[in-house]
Design an enzyme around this catalytic site. Structure first.
Site, PDB file in Angstrom:
ATOM      1  N   HIS A   1     -69.647 -14.793  -1.169  1.00 14.95           N
ATOM      2  CA  HIS A   1     -68.744 -14.956   0.503  1.00 14.95           C
ATOM      3  C   HIS A   1     -67.952 -14.721   0.570  1.00 14.95           C
ATOM      4  O   HIS A   1     -67.340 -14.784   1.987  1.00 14.95           O
ATOM      5  CB  HIS A   1     -69.937 -16.258   0.901  1.00 14.95           C
ATOM      6  CG  HIS A   1     -71.891 -16.971   0.906  1.00 14.95           C
ATOM      7  ND1 HIS A   1     -72.176 -15.572   1.494  1.00 14.95           N
ATOM      8  CD2 HIS A   1     -71.823 -16.959  -0.440  1.00 14.95           C
ATOM      9  CE1 HIS A   1     -73.759 -16.138   1.058  1.00 14.95           C
ATOM     10  NE2 HIS A   1     -73.545 -16.565   0.093  1.00 14.95           N
TER      11      HIS A   1
ATOM     12  N   LYS B   1     -66.077 -20.078  16.410  1.00 15.29           N
ATOM     13  CA  LYS B   1     -66.520 -19.255  14.793  1.00 15.29           C
ATOM     14  C   LYS B   1     -64.782 -20.662  14.310  1.00 15.29           C
ATOM     15  O   LYS B   1     -64.635 -20.761  15.094  1.00 15.29           O
ATOM     16  CB  LYS B   1     -66.382 -18.349  14.404  1.00 15.29           C
ATOM     17  CG  LYS B   1     -64.876 -17.530  14.613  1.00 15.29           C
ATOM     18  CD  LYS B   1     -64.621 -15.804  14.594  1.00 15.29           C
ATOM     19  CE  LYS B   1     -65.651 -15.203  15.578  1.00 15.29           C
ATOM     20  NZ  LYS B   1     -66.741 -14.238  14.447  1.00 15.29           N
ATOM     21  N   ARG B   2     -65.676 -20.892  12.782  1.00 19.47           N
ATOM     22  CA  ARG B   2     -64.133 -21.785  11.848  1.00 19.47           C
ATOM     23  C   ARG B   2     -62.697 -20.966  12.812  1.00 19.47           C
ATOM     24  O   ARG B   2     -63.038 -19.746  12.955  1.00 19.47           O
ATOM     25  CB  ARG B   2     -64.282 -21.626  10.770  1.00 19.47           C
ATOM     26  CG  ARG B   2     -65.282 -22.335   9.863  1.00 19.47           C
ATOM     27  CD  ARG B   2     -64.753 -23.801  10.762  1.00 19.47           C
ATOM     28  NE  ARG B   2     -63.783 -24.420   9.922  1.00 19.47           N
ATOM     29  CZ  ARG B   2     -64.247 -25.265   9.533  1.00 19.47           C
ATOM     30  NH1 ARG B   2     -65.725 -26.858   8.570  1.00 19.47           N
ATOM     31  NH2 ARG B   2     -63.278 -26.074   7.785  1.00 19.47           N
TER      32      ARG B   2
ATOM     33  N   LYS C   1     -59.345 -14.741  11.228  1.00 17.38           N
ATOM     34  CA  LYS C   1     -60.699 -14.253  12.308  1.00 17.38           C
ATOM     35  C   LYS C   1     -59.449 -13.938  13.494  1.00 17.38           C
ATOM     36  O   LYS C   1     -59.658 -13.604  15.101  1.00 17.38           O
ATOM     37  CB  LYS C   1     -60.900 -15.784  12.621  1.00 17.38           C
ATOM     38  CG  LYS C   1     -62.433 -15.451  11.007  1.00 17.38           C
ATOM     39  CD  LYS C   1     -63.358 -16.782  11.706  1.00 17.38           C
ATOM     40  CE  LYS C   1     -64.060 -16.759  10.948  1.00 17.38           C
ATOM     41  NZ  LYS C   1     -65.153 -16.029  10.202  1.00 17.38           N
TER      42      LYS C   1
ATOM     43  N   THR D   1     -71.833 -13.279  10.774  1.00 14.46           N
ATOM     44  CA  THR D   1     -73.612 -13.400  11.480  1.00 14.46           C
ATOM     45  C   THR D   1     -73.381 -13.658  12.934  1.00 14.46           C
ATOM     46  O   THR D   1     -73.948 -13.314  13.319  1.00 14.46           O
ATOM     47  CB  THR D   1     -73.963 -14.327  10.083  1.00 14.46           C
ATOM     48  OG1 THR D   1     -73.056 -15.896  10.048  1.00 14.46           O
ATOM     49  CG2 THR D   1     -74.262 -13.771   8.822  1.00 14.46           C
TER      50      THR D   1
ATOM     51  N   LYS E   1     -75.787 -13.075  16.255  1.00 13.46           N
ATOM     52  CA  LYS E   1     -76.761 -14.074  17.492  1.00 13.46           C
ATOM     53  C   LYS E   1     -76.500 -13.550  19.490  1.00 13.46           C
ATOM     54  O   LYS E   1     -77.330 -13.647  19.473  1.00 13.46           O
ATOM     55  CB  LYS E   1     -75.898 -15.103  16.951  1.00 13.46           C
ATOM     56  CG  LYS E   1     -76.251 -15.484  15.793  1.00 13.46           C
ATOM     57  CD  LYS E   1     -75.679 -16.816  15.730  1.00 13.46           C
ATOM     58  CE  LYS E   1     -75.376 -17.149  13.497  1.00 13.46           C
ATOM     59  NZ  LYS E   1     -75.087 -18.152  12.916  1.00 13.46           N
TER      60      LYS E   1
END
Ligand code: DL6
Length: 731
Positions: free
Chosen positions: A362, A554-555, A560, A665, A669
């Site tokens: 992952h 998100k984290r 990111k 992901t 959503k």
């Protein structure tokens, strides 16, 4: 599967009411004439659980008779969130419960919010595991999930003076009605000790004499499919002291110490590691890994042996899916059991191992590839280290025949890494022994083939595959956005999309229908109002629902790029401040929402949170800007918070540096809730572009192949002064 009839329990409103009241009285032990929301939730949950258990028993019986090949999904992390709504919906009795409760004076949604969030995982990998369990059940697979029942889930994030503080998440405080303790399903798990040679059949064999034994106790969580009776099991292991007594301590009179030492066993399953980047060199982490792997394999092998007298059919009946490298000690453990305990012989055991494992990775980040120091493994699991060395020896000999004496490559591909700290490369172990190596998106798979595992791909191209991640519409539309769910069913004229997501494409036919647009707008507005109330309650900031809600949840990670988002907000603020008053009417008011946890030891991520809160403080208190711009940091982001935020978002950000996000992901959503994406071409976004078209999203940024050259070149833009100040603050 096997009919949809209930066996004993009725699901009409009056039976459900009686059931709930009985649970209030006999399970929760409160008076049926006086109980509060939380007690009503507990009774309701037990009533739903009864129905789950009925189907779950039928499922086990069905598969026991059929003896199909079973999928065993081994994962250190599952982010299940709440279970009540999801279970009631999948059982097809949510509305009946809502009606039954109304007459008792309770609202289903209000009771659903009484449930805590089961956060036995960190981020994307763990939530994917939860979605996979839901889908495996719905698609009638004979699947089992195996993991750890941590007493403390992912820490609770509290923001004080803008900084993240971590508080323990003792999620079992108020009991957990969704699990069933299986006191009779326990296995001994051994650690430490020595390995000795023993005479056997005229030759020698290895015998592991462990130094510590801990008991693994099973806790089963039934996972119902939607529109099927198939109800599979998520079996989580808790550590308990073993019954074996340290006689020496007892005899020498050190009774108290002996008891305290036994209690220490429980620490193995006490806490989830809160870092999703690396776990290198931590003994407790390795203990957790082996503990859950050993218990799971004992359980799997016991189940197999119940109906098979030898191991000939093992590969036809058992598929073991390694969710990242975390459970890859399972490979050495299967070899140990087959060779040392079942006496199958090395070659036969190896043949079986090569047929049963598949491995999903992952990450693309090198620090995400686990390494276990040899010293640590030798002390904790001495026999496993020998087995890994033996696997490596055979494999390197084979490799030499295939690639010759290219020592650089041999050394890169070896399972054992020499160096200052000699280590076992868990990813190499998993690749060598698995029949399939899965990526989680097409781009990720390409990166695995061309960069991360290039040497292996050249050797075994047939092993490399990918399955682009997905999310379940049951959780991310039906549970979290019931009004949108009702709208979709109405306009499609069917609820079949709840099992078959491709049917959502049918909405395209109505794309120009103004009535649909109007209804959808109303749904969004109500969701935004719900979110605005939550924001005010959590952060004290009042936001206008007519503003655009621009979300990044998100984290917190450098790759990111929450920092980029915050700098963008600073820039937006600066532009508004410098604008003529008359021009401000052209600005679309915006509420920027950021949420996520930083790993406790990840300093830069923690500083990004502080920066976000500092910028929010400045902007939100500037009356000159007013509703044109707000920034909110939502604390303690988790699955339940996501369920609230996603349906209310207009725009969501997925802006990782290209080549860094394995899949992602969250974007899916948001998309299925009708939200626009602001994204870079990274991970699964590349495939999303193909599905929805570039015109339906806001794409920006460097492409993956451009990133290395840009890094090389360094910054070329002159950084405006206010940015420089912000960056200095962060660094
Ligand atoms: O595959 C699920 C998810 C991906 O969508 C994300 O792109 C990826 O970052 C995440 N990885 C993790 C931590 N990985 N490890 N090890 O959560 O997996």
């Amino acid at each position: 599967m096997f009919g949809l009839m209930d066996r004993f329990l009725k699901s009409d409103p009056s039976s459900l009411q009686k059931d709930i009241l009985d649970h209030v009285e006999y399970t929760v032990a409160r008076s049926r004439f006086s109980f509060d929301d939380f007690e009503a939730y507990q009774a309701l949950a037990h009533s739903v659980r009864d129905r789950l258990i009925e189907r779950w028993h039928d499922t086990q019986l069905h598969f026991k008779k059929k003896d199909p090949k079973r999928i065993y999904f081994l994962s250190m992390e599952f982010l299940m969130g709440r279970s009540l709504s999801n279970s009631a919906i999948n059982l097809g009795i949510r509305d009946q419960y809502a009606d039954a409760l109304k007459e008792l004076g309770f609202e289903f949604e209000v009771l659903a919010e009484q449930e805590g969030d089961a956060a036995l995982g960190n981020g994307g990998l763990a939530r994917l595991s939860a979605c996979q369990m839901d889908s495996l059940a719905t698609m009638d697979y004979p699947a089992w999930g195996y993991g750890l029942r941590y007493q403390y889930g992912l820490f609770r994030q509290v923001i004080l003076d803008g900084y993240q503080h971590e508080q323990p998440d003792y999620w079992l405080n108020f009991g957990n009605p969704w699990e069933i303790e299986r006191v009779h399903v326990t296995y001994p798990v051994k650690f430490y000790g020595t390995v000795e040679d023993e005479n056997f059949n005229g030759g020698k064999r290895k015998v592991w004499l462990p130094g510590e034994t801990v008991e693994a106790v099973a806790y089963d969580n039934p996972i119902p499919g939607h529109g099927t009776r198939n109800t599979i099991t998520l079996r989580l292991w808790a550590a308990k002291p073993s019954d074996q007594i340290d006689m020496e301590s007892y005899n020498t009179g050190d009774y108290i110490n002996a008891v305290v030492n036994r209690q220490r066993a429980e620490t193995i399953s006490s806490v989830l590691f809160p870092d999703d980047r690396s776990y290198q060199g931590k003994e407790l982490r390795l203990k957790q890994q082996y503990f859950f792997v050993s218990a799971s394999l004992q359980d799997i092998i016991r189940r197999f042996k119940d109906s098979h007298s030898n191991f000939d059919d093992f590969p036809e009946k058992v598929a073991l899916q390694l969710n990242d490298t975390h459970p890859s000690l399972a490979i050495a453990e299967v070899m140990r059991v087959l060779v040392d305990e079942e006496h199958l012989g090395w070659n036969r055991a190896w043949d079986i191992v090569c047929k049963i494992f598949s491995f999903t990775t992952h990450t693309v980040l090198p620090e995400g590839l686990e390494k276990v120091p040899v010293d640590l493994l030798e002390s904790l699991l001495p026999r496993h280290l020998q087995i890994i060395y033996d696997i490596n020896f055979d494999y390197i000999e084979e490799l030499k025949k295939r690639i010759g004496l290219d020592y650089d490559r041999l050394s890169r591909m070896s399972i054992v890494e020499d160096g200052a700290i000699k280590s076992i490369r868990m990813a190499n172990l998993a690749i060598v022994c698995s029949h399939t190596v899965n990526g989680v998106s097409r781009v990720h798979s390409e990166l695995l083939k061309t960069r991360v595992f290039k040497d292996f791909y050249e050797l075994w191209p047939h092993k490399f595959d990918y399955k682009t991640n997905g999310v379940t519409q049951r959780r991310w539309i039906v549970v979290s956005n019931p009004s949108l769910s009702a709208l979709i069913s109405k306009w499609l004229g069917t609820e079949a999309w709840i099992r078959d997501v491709d049917l959502l494409a049918g909405l395209q036919e109505q794309a120009a229908n103004a009535d649909l647009h109007e209804e959808w707008r109303m749904v969004r507005k109500v969701n935004k109002m719900r979110l605005a109330e939550y924001i005010e309650a959590m952060s004290g900031v009042k936001v206008s629902v007519s503003a655009m809600f621009d979300v990044q949840i998100k984290r917190i990670h450098e790759y990111k790029r929450q920092l980029l988002n915050i700098l963008g907000i600073v820039h937006r603020y600066d532009c508004i401040k410098n604008m003529e008053k008359s021009d401000r009417t052209k600005v679309v008011p915006r509420v920027c929402i950021i949420g996520g946890k930083a790993a406790p030891g990840y300093e830069i991520a923690r500083k990004i949170i502080k920066l976000c809160n500092a910028v929010a403080e400045k902007i939100n208190n500037d009356p000159d800007v007013g509703d044109l711009l707000k920034l909110v940091f939502i604390p303690d982001y988790n699955v339940s918070v996501a369920e609230l935020v996603i349906p209310g978002a207009d725009l969501s950000q997925h802006i990782s540096t290209a080549g860094h996000e394995a899949s992602g992901t969250g974007s899916m959503k948001f998309l299925m809730n009708g939200c626009l994406l602001l994204a870079t071409e990274d991970g699964s976004t590349v495939e999303i572009i193909e599905e929805i078209g570039k015109d339906n999203m806001f794409l920006f940024g460097a492409k993956m192949h451009e990133v290395p050259a840009l890094r090389e070149k360094g910054p070329t833009l002159k950084v405006p002064l206010q940015f420089a100040r912000v960056v200095r603050y962060v660094m």
